[in-house]
Design an enzyme around this catalytic site. Structure first.
Site, PDB file in Angstrom:
ATOM      1  N   ARG A  56       0.877  -1.184   0.000  1.00  0.00           N
ATOM      2  CA  ARG A  56       0.000   0.000   0.000  1.00  0.00           C
ATOM      3  C   ARG A  56       0.902   1.217   0.000  1.00  0.00           C
ATOM      4  O   ARG A  56       1.620   1.453   0.966  1.00  0.00           O
ATOM      5  CB  ARG A  56      -0.941   0.007   1.205  1.00  0.00           C
ATOM      6  CG  ARG A  56      -1.682   1.319   1.354  1.00  0.00           C
ATOM      7  CD  ARG A  56      -2.872   1.254   2.271  1.00  0.00           C
ATOM      8  NE  ARG A  56      -3.988   0.560   1.630  1.00  0.00           N
ATOM      9  CZ  ARG A  56      -5.235   0.557   2.098  1.00  0.00           C
ATOM     10  NH1 ARG A  56      -5.518   1.177   3.213  1.00  0.00           N
ATOM     11  NH2 ARG A  56      -6.174  -0.084   1.453  1.00  0.00           N
ATOM     12  N   HIS A  61      -6.878   0.838  -7.027  1.00  0.00           N
ATOM     13  CA  HIS A  61      -7.146  -0.040  -5.880  1.00  0.00           C
ATOM     14  C   HIS A  61      -7.767  -1.348  -6.415  1.00  0.00           C
ATOM     15  O   HIS A  61      -8.938  -1.634  -6.176  1.00  0.00           O
ATOM     16  CB  HIS A  61      -8.096   0.671  -4.909  1.00  0.00           C
ATOM     17  CG  HIS A  61      -8.133   0.088  -3.528  1.00  0.00           C
ATOM     18  ND1 HIS A  61      -7.422  -1.038  -3.164  1.00  0.00           N
ATOM     19  CD2 HIS A  61      -8.818   0.473  -2.415  1.00  0.00           C
ATOM     20  CE1 HIS A  61      -7.670  -1.301  -1.880  1.00  0.00           C
ATOM     21  NE2 HIS A  61      -8.505  -0.403  -1.400  1.00  0.00           N
ATOM     22  N   GLN A 111      -9.736  -3.930  -4.166  1.00  0.00           N
ATOM     23  CA  GLN A 111     -11.065  -3.440  -3.777  1.00  0.00           C
ATOM     24  C   GLN A 111     -12.078  -3.691  -4.889  1.00  0.00           C
ATOM     25  O   GLN A 111     -13.178  -4.205  -4.647  1.00  0.00           O
ATOM     26  CB  GLN A 111     -10.969  -1.930  -3.491  1.00  0.00           C
ATOM     27  CG  GLN A 111     -12.297  -1.298  -3.134  1.00  0.00           C
ATOM     28  CD  GLN A 111     -12.803  -1.786  -1.798  1.00  0.00           C
ATOM     29  OE1 GLN A 111     -12.094  -1.715  -0.817  1.00  0.00           O
ATOM     30  NE2 GLN A 111     -14.027  -2.298  -1.745  1.00  0.00           N
ATOM     31  N   ASP A 115     -17.079   7.176  -2.468  1.00  0.00           N
ATOM     32  CA  ASP A 115     -15.899   6.980  -1.607  1.00  0.00           C
ATOM     33  C   ASP A 115     -15.626   8.319  -0.929  1.00  0.00           C
ATOM     34  O   ASP A 115     -16.224   9.348  -1.286  1.00  0.00           O
ATOM     35  CB  ASP A 115     -14.701   6.514  -2.475  1.00  0.00           C
ATOM     36  CG  ASP A 115     -13.442   6.218  -1.655  1.00  0.00           C
ATOM     37  OD1 ASP A 115     -13.559   6.030  -0.423  1.00  0.00           O
ATOM     38  OD2 ASP A 115     -12.336   6.183  -2.243  1.00  0.00           O
ATOM     39  N   CYS A 125     -16.391   1.679  -0.566  1.00  0.00           N
ATOM     40  CA  CYS A 125     -15.246   0.808  -0.242  1.00  0.00           C
ATOM     41  C   CYS A 125     -14.912   0.861   1.241  1.00  0.00           C
ATOM     42  O   CYS A 125     -14.239  -0.045   1.742  1.00  0.00           O
ATOM     43  CB  CYS A 125     -14.034   1.171  -1.088  1.00  0.00           C
ATOM     44  SG  CYS A 125     -13.410   2.817  -0.755  1.00  0.00           S
ATOM     45  N   ARG A 152     -13.719  -8.654   0.427  1.00  0.00           N
ATOM     46  CA  ARG A 152     -12.272  -8.439   0.279  1.00  0.00           C
ATOM     47  C   ARG A 152     -11.535  -9.747   0.580  1.00  0.00           C
ATOM     48  O   ARG A 152     -10.585 -10.109  -0.112  1.00  0.00           O
ATOM     49  CB  ARG A 152     -11.788  -7.328   1.224  1.00  0.00           C
ATOM     50  CG  ARG A 152     -12.301  -5.936   0.921  1.00  0.00           C
ATOM     51  CD  ARG A 152     -11.762  -5.403  -0.383  1.00  0.00           C
ATOM     52  NE  ARG A 152     -10.313  -5.309  -0.380  1.00  0.00           N
ATOM     53  CZ  ARG A 152      -9.605  -4.313   0.151  1.00  0.00           C
ATOM     54  NH1 ARG A 152     -10.210  -3.270   0.671  1.00  0.00           N
ATOM     55  NH2 ARG A 152      -8.286  -4.315   0.114  1.00  0.00           N
TER      56      ARG A 152
HETATM   57  N1  NVA Z   1      -9.768   6.622  -1.816  1.00  0.00           N
HETATM   58  C1  NVA Z   1      -9.449   6.226  -0.475  1.00  0.00           C
HETATM   59  C2  NVA Z   1      -9.707   4.767  -0.315  1.00  0.00           C
HETATM   60  C3  NVA Z   1      -9.448   4.223   1.054  1.00  0.00           C
HETATM   61  C4  NVA Z   1      -9.651   2.739   1.148  1.00  0.00           C
HETATM   62  C5  NVA Z   1      -7.999   6.577  -0.150  1.00  0.00           C
HETATM   63  O1  NVA Z   1      -7.140   6.433  -1.023  1.00  0.00           O
HETATM   64  O2  NVA Z   1      -7.741   7.017   0.968  1.00  0.00           O
HETATM   65  N1   CP Z   2     -11.340  -0.212   1.576  1.00  0.00           N
HETATM   66  C1   CP Z   2     -10.105  -0.316   2.124  1.00  0.00           C
HETATM   67  O1   CP Z   2      -9.107  -0.535   1.437  1.00  0.00           O
HETATM   68  O2   CP Z   2     -10.090  -0.177   3.480  1.00  0.00           O
HETATM   69  P1   CP Z   2      -8.804  -0.059   4.413  1.00  0.00           P
HETATM   70  O3   CP Z   2      -8.173   1.276   4.149  1.00  0.00           O
HETATM   71  O4   CP Z   2      -9.366  -0.159   5.795  1.00  0.00           O
HETATM   72  O5   CP Z   2      -7.862  -1.172   4.100  1.00  0.00           O
END
Ligand code: NVA
Ligand code: CP
Length: 302
Positions: free
Chosen positions: A98, A125, A128, A220, A260, A288
């Site tokens: 990540r 992502h 997801q 989101d 998500c 997931r």
């Molecule tokens: N768009 C959000 C998704 C979190 C799972 C982010 O990147 O923070």
């Molecule tokens: N949707 C998602 O990726 O959640 P987290 O940030 O909790 O992993």
């Protein structure tokens, strides 16, 4: 050759992966597919779902997952991503990452000799969206021919939804304010794949127009990880895109609501919609686990 999953475009066998995920969810497999295998999970940003679902997926399939936060590893003290990739590849069978920046994701994958799975970066992502498509298939019985509307910030999730929808022949309409639209190159690529698959992929401004006739309404956060400094201006620009009962009523009567998560109740979605009869957000979160099991099997066992 190793198989990296950095984008939805790295999942040409998406439909097979979804079928495998359904089997795994139904318990139709041995559950030892990761026997003796180890997954390294590098997190530069926070996570609840991704961390827990990947770790549980490995445990349930007989393998092991190692949580590595940037600050607790030598990455936080300047060891390069390339060297980290080379070292981890000597220990583990697969790396989940990540990242803040997609360039770092690509760099890690370039120097790792084991598969790398993108668990979110600033561009995409894919894990997801694989889980999302599984959820839609469960609730609607199919993917092709449906319409998904995504409203709000044209972020990493929106980018991957555009590509994922196009790959399975689903119409995708993104409703976003000026300055907050999906990556134009991804939108163009999605439009061309969608066309080949008999679907329409569009990015428009009007949230009601986007949601009109939709089978799925998706949103989101307006403030993704890394965007915190722009909180005030983002809220102002995106308030007209809030998913509330008025916006939901523009969709089909049996439309499902997806997010998500984590959700920011009162911003991108109201309590009424999150907790209402259309919402499938917790099925989506559960999926997931099943989707990522299928992804792990695809990259490690073919
Ligand atoms: N768009 C959000 C998704 C979190 C799972 C982010 O990147 O923070
Ligand atoms: N949707 C998602 O990726 O959640 P987290 O940030 O909790 O992993």
């Amino acid at each position: 050759m190793k198989r990296d999953i950095l984008s939805m475009l790295d999942l040409p066998d998406l439909e097979e992966i979804l079928d495998r995920a359904v089997e795994l969810k139904n318990g139709q497999t041995t559950g030892r597919e990761m026997g003796g295998k180890s997954l390294a999970m590098i997190f530069e940003k926070s996570s609840t779902r991704t961390r827990v679902s990947f770790e549980v997926a490995m445990t349930q399939m007989g393998g092991h997952a190692i949580f590595l936060s940037q600050n607790d590893t030598q990455l936080g003290r300047g060891e390069t991503i390339a060297d980290t990739a080379r070292v981890l590849s000597r220990y583990v069978d697969v790396i989940m990452y990540r990242a803040y920046r997609h360039v770092d994701m690509v760099n890690l994958a370039k120097h790792a000799t084991v598969p790398v799975i993108n668990a979110l970066d600033d561009k995409e992502h894919p894990c997801q969206i694989t889980a999302d498509l599984l959820t839609i298939k469960e609730h609607k019985g199919r993917l092709k021919g449906l319409k998904l509307a995504y409203v709000g910030d044209g972020n990493n999730v929106a980018n991957s939804l555009l590509l994922g929808g196009a790959l399975v022949g689903m119409d995708v309409a993104i409703g976003c304010p000026d300055g907050y639209c999906p990556d134009p190159d991804i939108a163009a690529k999605a439009a061309s794949i969608a066309k080949e698959n008999g679907a329409v992929s569009e990015v428009i401004r009007d949230p009601f127009e986007a949601v009109k006739g939709a089978d799925i309404v998706y949103t989101d956060t307006w403030v993704s990880m890394g965007d915190e400094e722009e909180m005030a201006q983002r809220k102002k620009a995106m308030m007209p895109y809030q998913v509330n009962e008025a916006l939901m009523s523009a969709a089909k009567p049996d439309a499902i609501f997806m997010h998500c998560l984590p959700a920011h109740r009162g911003n991108e979605v109201t309590d009424e919609v999150m907790d209402g009869k259309h919402s499938v957000v917790f099925d989506q979160a559960e999926n997931r686990l099943h989707a990522q099991k299928a992804i792990l099997i695809a990259v490690l066992n073919g």
